[in-house]
Write a protein that holds these residues in place. Structure first.
Motif, short mmCIF file in Angstrom:
data_model
loop_
_atom_site.label_atom_id
_atom_site.label_comp_id
_atom_site.label_asym_id
_atom_site.label_seq_id
_atom_site.Cartn_x
_atom_site.Cartn_y
_atom_site.Cartn_z
N UNK A 1 62.95 26.92 21.19
CA UNK A 1 63.52 27.12 19.87
C UNK A 1 62.45 27.18 18.78
N UNK A 2 61.19 27.19 19.18
CA UNK A 2 60.11 27.11 18.20
C UNK A 2 60.18 28.19 17.14
N UNK A 3 60.48 29.44 17.55
CA UNK A 3 60.53 30.53 16.58
C UNK A 3 61.57 30.25 15.50
N UNK A 4 62.72 29.73 15.89
CA UNK A 4 63.77 29.39 14.92
C UNK A 4 63.28 28.29 13.97
N UNK B 1 64.98 35.93 15.21
CA UNK B 1 65.02 36.85 14.07
C UNK B 1 66.39 36.79 13.39
N UNK B 2 67.46 36.84 14.19
CA UNK B 2 68.81 36.81 13.61
C UNK B 2 69.04 35.54 12.81
N UNK B 3 68.63 34.42 13.35
CA UNK B 3 68.85 33.14 12.68
C UNK B 3 68.09 33.07 11.36
N UNK B 4 66.83 33.51 11.38
CA UNK B 4 66.01 33.47 10.16
C UNK B 4 66.57 34.42 9.11
N UNK B 5 67.00 35.61 9.54
CA UNK B 5 67.57 36.58 8.59
C UNK B 5 68.81 35.99 7.92
N UNK C 1 54.91 35.67 9.92
CA UNK C 1 54.61 36.49 11.09
C UNK C 1 55.12 35.72 12.30
N UNK C 2 56.17 36.24 12.93
CA UNK C 2 56.77 35.52 14.05
C UNK C 2 55.82 35.51 15.25
N UNK D 1 71.28 29.10 11.14
CA UNK D 1 70.81 29.94 10.04
C UNK D 1 71.84 30.09 8.92
N UNK D 2 73.08 30.48 9.26
CA UNK D 2 74.10 30.58 8.21
C UNK D 2 74.37 29.26 7.50
N UNK D 3 74.39 28.16 8.25
CA UNK D 3 74.66 26.86 7.63
C UNK D 3 73.53 26.46 6.69
N UNK D 4 72.30 26.70 7.09
CA UNK D 4 71.16 26.39 6.20
C UNK D 4 71.22 27.23 4.94
N UNK D 5 71.51 28.52 5.12
CA UNK D 5 71.53 29.42 3.97
C UNK D 5 72.60 29.04 2.96
N UNK D 6 73.79 28.76 3.46
CA UNK D 6 74.92 28.53 2.55
C UNK D 6 75.08 27.07 2.14
N UNK D 7 74.84 26.13 3.08
CA UNK D 7 75.11 24.72 2.81
C UNK D 7 73.86 23.84 2.77
#
Length: 434
Positions: free
Chosen positions: A128-131, A173-177, A164-165, A104-110
């Motif tokens: 890992x489907x939700x992610x 949730x943490x990864x998406x946020x 809608x998860x 999540x952080x890598x996608x957001x920033x890079x």
């Protein structure tokens, strides 16, 4: 592999302080990738999974300064994106489940990320489907490399959206946020997990400059920003350790004070142990569990047998069902344990049956425990720890049992509990690491 040799039957006494929360650590440590500025994190648990996560960040190029065993400073101002796609990252990241939290952080920033097939407990499917679906809705393209079990994700620019998860996954949730804080526009996440660990992550991100509303609820609204800054963060006490120590005190007829237990963030955990008949006194932020000769399981108002089951927060955490099951073996009365979320987490009950417990394993998700009421003490045996939480439950059983027990594969316990034999021996336990 190391083992624990446990001499059971000792009554314990004293104070113990829970470690920092493992499940929070893997999230907030990953969040340091969202900024090039320094982040200092306090109350980090000194356990295998968290230390591996810190090592992984260091190999990604994050500057890590271990101020002491429980405080680290991080500065991700020179992240090595080539290493992120390497075979070395795939191998090391595949050894722990927390590695997925880096995506999540890598996608957001890079705008790109890689997810290796994750390791961790063997407690059933942990998909890992939700992610992945959440990242896709934010505008991410993903490719699955089947020959290496590697997910590759990339995007030109994340775009805010409504989602809608399919389940209130904590890590999902943490990864998406963490990805959405940099998405263009507004992201709305419904059916989001709202555990205290998610609340802690969101509060940390807000201090860094993120715009997140709805913290503590299952509806999060995130307005994307362009940059995040450094901050200082202190992690919560580990609620799973708190519950473990409550159960330990009851099983061993011990008086234990749990210091700085984080009472306001424990939800219904104390209530569930009270339903087993365990007495507790709440003094400031401490829990005092007095020595009890016996404890009796409650029944429903109509006389029906109590059922204890797991649910997403604010329901009862699945990580403590193993502890509840063990504690019930010496209670007066019966209880049905219903593990809804993981289909292999009750398979350690065969060890308890070998120790003399009366348990009926109904199916992969349900077990009925007929409490012995201390009429028959558990007996020591040789057993193997299948996962973190079952390992701690077996350790509690061994400490209450008659004679010597040997617990093998204690690396599983070390993944989640820091210096556990030293801390319990200080209370009067007899645990030797072999």
């Amino acid at each position: 592999m190391p083992s624990f040799e446990v001499i059971g039957g000792n009554k314990l006494k004293g104070e113990i302080t829970p470690q920092g929360a493992k499940n929070e650590a893997l999230q907030v440590i990953s969040a340091v990738l969202l900024t090039s500025e320094e982040i200092i994190i306090h109350n980090i648990p000194d356990i295998r999974d968290v230390n591996l996560q810190i090592e992984l960040l260091a190999e990604l190029g994050v500057k890590v300064n271990r101020i002491n065993r429980h405080t680290c400073s991080f500065k991700a101002d020179n992240v090595d994106l080539e290493y992120f796609a390497s075979e070395a990252f795939r191998y090391k990241g595949g050894k722990l489940r927390g590695s997925v939290m880096i995506a999540g952080p890598m996608l957001g920033r890079f705008h790109k990320a890689f997810i290796p097939k994750p390791g961790g407990d063997k407690i059933g499917r942990r998909r890992l489907d939700t992610h992945i679906v959440g990242f896709e809705k934010l505008g991410t393209e993903f490719i699955y490399h089947s020959e290496s079990s590697f997910f590759e994700l990339k995007t030109e620019q994340l775009k805010g959206t409504y989602m809608l998860l399919d389940e209130p996954s904590v890590t999902g949730t943490a990864n998406i946020v963490m990805a959405a804080v940099f998405a263009e526009g507004t992201t709305t996440i419904y059916n989001a997990a709202c555990e205290p660990y998610i609340q802690q992550l969101c509060k940390m991100l807000v201090r860094m400059g993120a715009n997140i509303n709805g913290i503590g609820s299952n509806l999060l609204t995130i307005e994307g920003v362009e940059i995040l800054h450094g901050t200082t963060h202190t992690m919560l006490p580990d609620m799973i350790e708190v519950g473990s120590f409550i159960g330990l005190a009851a099983m061993t007829q011990s008086e234990i004070r749990i210091k700085n237990a984080g009472l306001k963030d424990l939800g219904i955990i104390p209530e569930k142990f009270a339903q087993l008949g365990i007495q507790m006194e709440f003094q400031n932020d401490d829990i005092l569990v007095p020595a009890q000769d016996s404890y009796e399981i409650s029944t429903y108002l109509d006389g029906g047998i109590l059922t204890i089951y797991d649910n997403p927060w604010p329901g009862f955490t699945p990580d403590l069902l193993s502890i509840v099951l063990v504690v019930a073996t010496q209670a007066v009365g019966s209880v049905l344990i219903h593990q809804k979320m993981f289909e292999s987490r009750l398979f350690f009950t065969d060890k308890l049956i070998d120790m003399g417990a009366q348990i009926i394993l109904c199916d992969p998700h349900r077990a009925t425990v007929i409490g012995l009421g201390r009429k028959h003490q558990l007996r020591g045996i040789t057993m193997t720890s299948p996962d973190i939480r079952a390992g701690q439950a077996l350790l509690i059983a061994a400490l209450s049992a008659q004679g010597k027990s040997t617990i093998q594969n204690i690396e599983q316990i070390d993944r989640g509990y820091q210096y556990i034999e030293q801390r319990l021996n200080a209370l009067g336990a007899d645990i030797t690491r072999i």
